[in-house]
Scaffold this active site. Sequence first.
Site, PDB file in Angstrom:
ATOM      1  N   CYS A  51       0.837  -1.208   0.000  1.00 26.27           N
ATOM      2  CA  CYS A  51       0.000   0.000   0.000  1.00 26.27           C
ATOM      3  C   CYS A  51       0.871   1.259   0.000  1.00 26.27           C
ATOM      4  CB  CYS A  51      -0.931  -0.028   1.207  1.00 26.27           C
ATOM      5  SG  CYS A  51      -2.426   0.952   0.950  1.00 26.27           S
ATOM      6  N   ASP A  86      -5.851  -2.433  11.783  1.00 24.28           N
ATOM      7  CA  ASP A  86      -4.688  -1.543  11.801  1.00 24.28           C
ATOM      8  C   ASP A  86      -4.619  -0.888  13.176  1.00 24.28           C
ATOM      9  OD1 ASP A  86      -2.519   0.017  11.019  1.00 24.28           O
ATOM     10  OD2 ASP A  86      -3.663   1.302   9.660  1.00 24.28           O
TER      11      ASP A  86
HETATM   12  O1  LIG Z   1      -0.243   5.649   4.552  1.00 27.95           O
HETATM   13  C1  LIG Z   1      -0.899   6.612   4.943  1.00 27.95           C
HETATM   14  O2  LIG Z   1      -0.426   7.764   4.899  1.00 27.95           O
HETATM   15  C2  LIG Z   1      -2.278   6.422   5.483  1.00 27.95           C
HETATM   16  C3  LIG Z   1      -3.035   7.520   5.762  1.00 27.95           C
HETATM   17  C4  LIG Z   1      -4.307   7.373   6.251  1.00 27.95           C
HETATM   18  C5  LIG Z   1      -4.842   6.117   6.480  1.00 27.95           C
HETATM   19  C6  LIG Z   1      -4.094   4.990   6.217  1.00 27.95           C
HETATM   20  C7  LIG Z   1      -2.815   5.111   5.725  1.00 27.95           C
HETATM   21  N1  LIG Z   1      -2.017   4.015   5.466  1.00 27.95           N
HETATM   22  C8  LIG Z   1      -2.430   2.668   5.507  1.00 27.95           C
HETATM   23  O3  LIG Z   1      -2.345   2.087   6.774  1.00 27.95           O
HETATM   24  C9  LIG Z   1      -2.057   0.687   6.646  1.00 27.95           C
HETATM   25  C10 LIG Z   1      -0.856   0.317   7.478  1.00 27.95           C
HETATM   26  O4  LIG Z   1       0.297   1.013   7.043  1.00 27.95           O
HETATM   27  P1  LIG Z   1       1.756   0.692   7.644  1.00 27.95           P
HETATM   28  O5  LIG Z   1       2.256  -0.564   6.981  1.00 27.95           O
HETATM   29  O6  LIG Z   1       1.627   0.537   9.122  1.00 27.95           O
HETATM   30  O7  LIG Z   1       2.606   1.882   7.263  1.00 27.95           O
HETATM   31  C11 LIG Z   1      -1.833   0.468   5.152  1.00 27.95           C
HETATM   32  O8  LIG Z   1      -3.039   0.011   4.542  1.00 27.95           O
HETATM   33  C12 LIG Z   1      -1.484   1.837   4.685  1.00 27.95           C
HETATM   34  O9  LIG Z   1      -1.675   2.069   3.337  1.00 27.95           O
END
Ligand SMILES: O=C(O)c1ccccc1N[C@@H]1O[C@H](COP(=O)(O)O)[C@@H](O)[C@H]1O
Length: 225
Positions: free
Chosen positions: A26, A146
């Site tokens: 992502c 998350d």
């Molecule tokens: O990545 C971002 O900036 C974000 C902003 C708002 C909501 C979600 C976001 N990211 C997503 O969160 C999960 C976990 O990310 P990580 O691997 O802990 O960095 C993933 O789906 C990101 O795309």
Amino acid sequence: MNQSNNTQQPNQSINLPSADVRIKICGITRQQDAEAAIACGADALGFVFYEKSKRAVTIATLDWLHTLPPFVQLTALFVNPEADWVSSVITGLPIDVLQFHGVEPEPFCRQFGKRYIKAVPMENKSAQDAMQFMAGYPSAGSFLLDNYGEQEIGGSGTQFDWSQVPDAIGKPLVIAGGLTPDNVQPVISQVKPYAVDVSSGVESSPGIKDKEKIARFVTAVKSAI
Ligand SMILES: O=C(O)c1ccccc1N[C@@H]1O[C@H](COP(=O)(O)O)[C@@H](O)[C@H]1O
């Protein structure tokens, strides 16, 4: 068929052998990173349509999306968007799946006629709390757990307490939050998720993916037991 012979323990049909756990990379902002993730074996890519994110993209910055190979799912991530914005994105780009990371109510999420993933805020949440939250989204195709709180928006890059992942919810679960090539095997062994989702854990800086980290992440997932 006799109804009693057709009952399933919901998660038994959804949990996958570790080697089949799907991988979503992502927060992709660049074509070369999308292509690198696909080359490494990613099943899905995610794009953050949230202007406050360091990984924010727009329809215009993703004009190369149509050139990606088929059979890789493209996910558009939103945080409390206007409906018109979601409609514009799915009209303008080849998006397969929506991911909602804010406090979008269930009727909002389902109005677009697309499969969607609802993010579940797991900070300080018990498995029971998570199940109660998910029960409010019967139209969701999947849930992404998350590490964020009710008033936050996710993408913190930190882990939640994996012992609080509920089982037998009857829908595929995606585990996210602070995953890296080094900690993804333990979560797969412990939770047996449908998929894992990573963003910051495979980056060299926000929005810039590191192909070597993606390759290590994919290898770790595929060799998890
Ligand atoms: O990545 C971002 O900036 C974000 C902003 C708002 C909501 C979600 C976001 N990211 C997503 O969160 C999960 C976990 O990310 P990580 O691997 O802990 O960095 C993933 O789906 C990101 O795309």
